[in-house]
Design an enzyme around this catalytic site. Structure first.
Site, short mmCIF file in Angstrom:
data_model
loop_
_atom_site.label_atom_id
_atom_site.label_comp_id
_atom_site.label_asym_id
_atom_site.label_seq_id
_atom_site.Cartn_x
_atom_site.Cartn_y
_atom_site.Cartn_z
CD GLU A 230 -1.67 2.38 1.72
OE1 GLU A 230 -1.29 3.27 1.06
OE2 GLU A 230 -1.86 2.38 3.08
CB CYS A 264 -1.55 6.94 1.53
SG CYS A 264 -2.53 5.81 2.54
#
Length: 460
Positions: A230, A264
């Site tokens: 990720e 993010c």
């Protein structure tokens, strides 16, 4: 090579605690212990594992105030958001515990000469390499899924949140998990890299920058070890011709400054059609400029400091380089003269390709404002990125927005007329340079398992 690490409070710039790093031999011994525990943990029933996970949810909630304070002290998270993070982690534990028996249940299928069983079996020790920005959530989401699947876990946490790393291990023990099911290893990056090739590590779950993530994946791939990545992103939020501008501004500000802009899957690039550009720019500039920056412990603070001085300096360098390449300042974009690693809510416009504000991830409260002539060009600009974690669409025509999200938006997740962080019952992950694999929502339970086929011949 330093053998100690000192954590720093990003608001006061004062040291918190000094930690002794493990050497490679001690880290490998921890993996050996995890592998030995795996031999019995894999035989523990899913029902028993679920009891531990449900107890962990209770333990998290009982330590909620202390955990939120630790986040504020170590990485500057606004306190209310820290409390929310703890609650999210508790709910992830509960959801994973409730779903595991169904997701990991054996499947039977008929074959021509008998029958077959498909079984989801754990594979061993899973190394987690996790970042500082959600110092509890990132760890819980990877570890609880793997523990429920029957694997054991060892974690390399970011060095500026080692206090959280130690606290997490203590909470697993408090919840009753057998020793060595979960371990926080206070190690540096080199030692973590060496563990990827250690024979008893069977897989790696990494969250962080795409540059480091690709190196981790490469090291693991050479040994045929699976990874889940990720990575970063520069998520685009599209304000189409029929968007509700007031809603879009309110949502985009929230999506840009959550966690002090260090998320993010934050809203980062705002792509606005010509019809709405002037109104959106005026409103979002006023909204961003009115935010209160200050003590992350204070109830009325909207945005706290960035987690480290080098992170503040990096984003200012990206902003400076973008301005030098032709971007213009709408608001902010200057380092304030005050104690703490602060960066103000900022907006750049006239942003174009080859600028950091267009191509790179800005990990802080800086928004890139990009003009599009119409809806079609807005989608084209949104996909003009090597990243693909999340994104958003603002439109009165929800059906059309869903169609755009499904068939045209090159991301793993899309928000329509809103902004939301992770949800326990939904998958989380991206495509392109934002990585691969999925966390929670039940999907993480099958990332590191052996999908084992057993064929049984029919009796005569």
């Amino acid at each position: 090579m330093t053998s100690t690490v000192t954590t720093i409070n990003p608001y006061t710039e004062q040291p918190i605690t000094e930690y002794q790093l493990l050497d490679k031999e001690a880290a490998q011994q921890a993996v050996d212990n995890a592998d030995k525990r795996f031999q019995t943990w894999k035989l523990t029933s899913i029902g028993q594992r679920a009891e531990y996970a449900l107890k962990l949810a209770q333990v998290l909630e009982s330590h909620q105030q202390q955990l939120a304070q630790l986040m504020t002290d170590e990485m500057g998270k606004v306190r209310a958001q820290g409390l929310d993070e703890v609650q999210l982690c508790a709910e992830i534990c509960r959801y994973t515990a409730q779903q595991a028996s169904k997701v990991l249940a054996d499947e039977e299928r008929d074959v021509e000469s008998g029958r077959a069983i498909i079984s989801y079996q754990p594979i061993g020790v899973i190394l987690g390499i996790q970042p500082w920005n959600f110092p509890l959530y990132q760890v819980i989401r990877y570890s609880i899924a793997n523990l429920m699947a029957g694997n054991t876990t060892v974690l390399k946490h970011a060095s500026n949140v080692f206090g959280m790393a130690e606290k997490i291990e203590a909470m697993f023990i408090e919840a009753g998990f057998p020793k060595y099911c979960y371990q926080s290893l206070l190690i540096d990056g080199d030692t973590a890299t060496s563990l990827i090739s250690y024979p008893k590590v069977q897989g790696v779950s990494f969250t962080g920058s795409d540059e480091v993530g690709k190196a981790v994946a490469g090291a693991a791939a050479k040994l045929a070890k699976k990874t889940v990545l990720e990575l970063g992103s520069n998520d685009a939020y599209l304000i189409l011709d029929d968007a509700d501008i007031e809603l879009a501004v309110k949502t985009c500000v929230k999506g840009r400054i959550v966690n002090n802009g260090q998320t993010c899957v934050a809203a980062k690039r705002f792509i606005v059609t010509e019809k709405n550009y002037a109104a959106f720019k005026s409103a979002i500039s006023a909204a961003m400029s009115s935010l209160k920056m200050g003590d992350p412990n204070a109830e009325d603070t909207d945005i706290g400091p960035l987690a480290r001085a080098d992170l503040r300096d990096k984003i200012h360098q990206q902003v400076t380089e973008s301005i030098e390449a032709g971007a213009t300042v709408v608001c902010g974009c200057e380092i304030p003269e005050q104690t703490g690693f602060f960066y103000p809510p900022s907006i750049l416009e006239n942003v174009s390709p080859q600028m950091p504000a267009y191509d790179e991830e800005l990990f802080g409260p800086v928004a890139s404002l990009i003009r599009a002539k119409d809806d079609a060009q807005a989608m084209q600009i949104a996909n003009d990125s090597r990243y693909g974690l999340g994104g958003g669409i603002f439109s009165a025509n929800v059906g059309r927005a869903v169609e755009l999200a499904k068939k045209h938006f090159d991301t793993g997740m899309v928000n329509i007329n809103g902004y939301a962080l992770a949800q326990p019952n939904l998958p989380f992950g991206g495509v392109k340079d934002s990585g691969y694999g999925r966390e929670h929502g039940g999907f993480g339970l099958r990332e590191f398992v052996n999908i084992k086929l057993i064929m049984i011949a029919a009796s005569d």
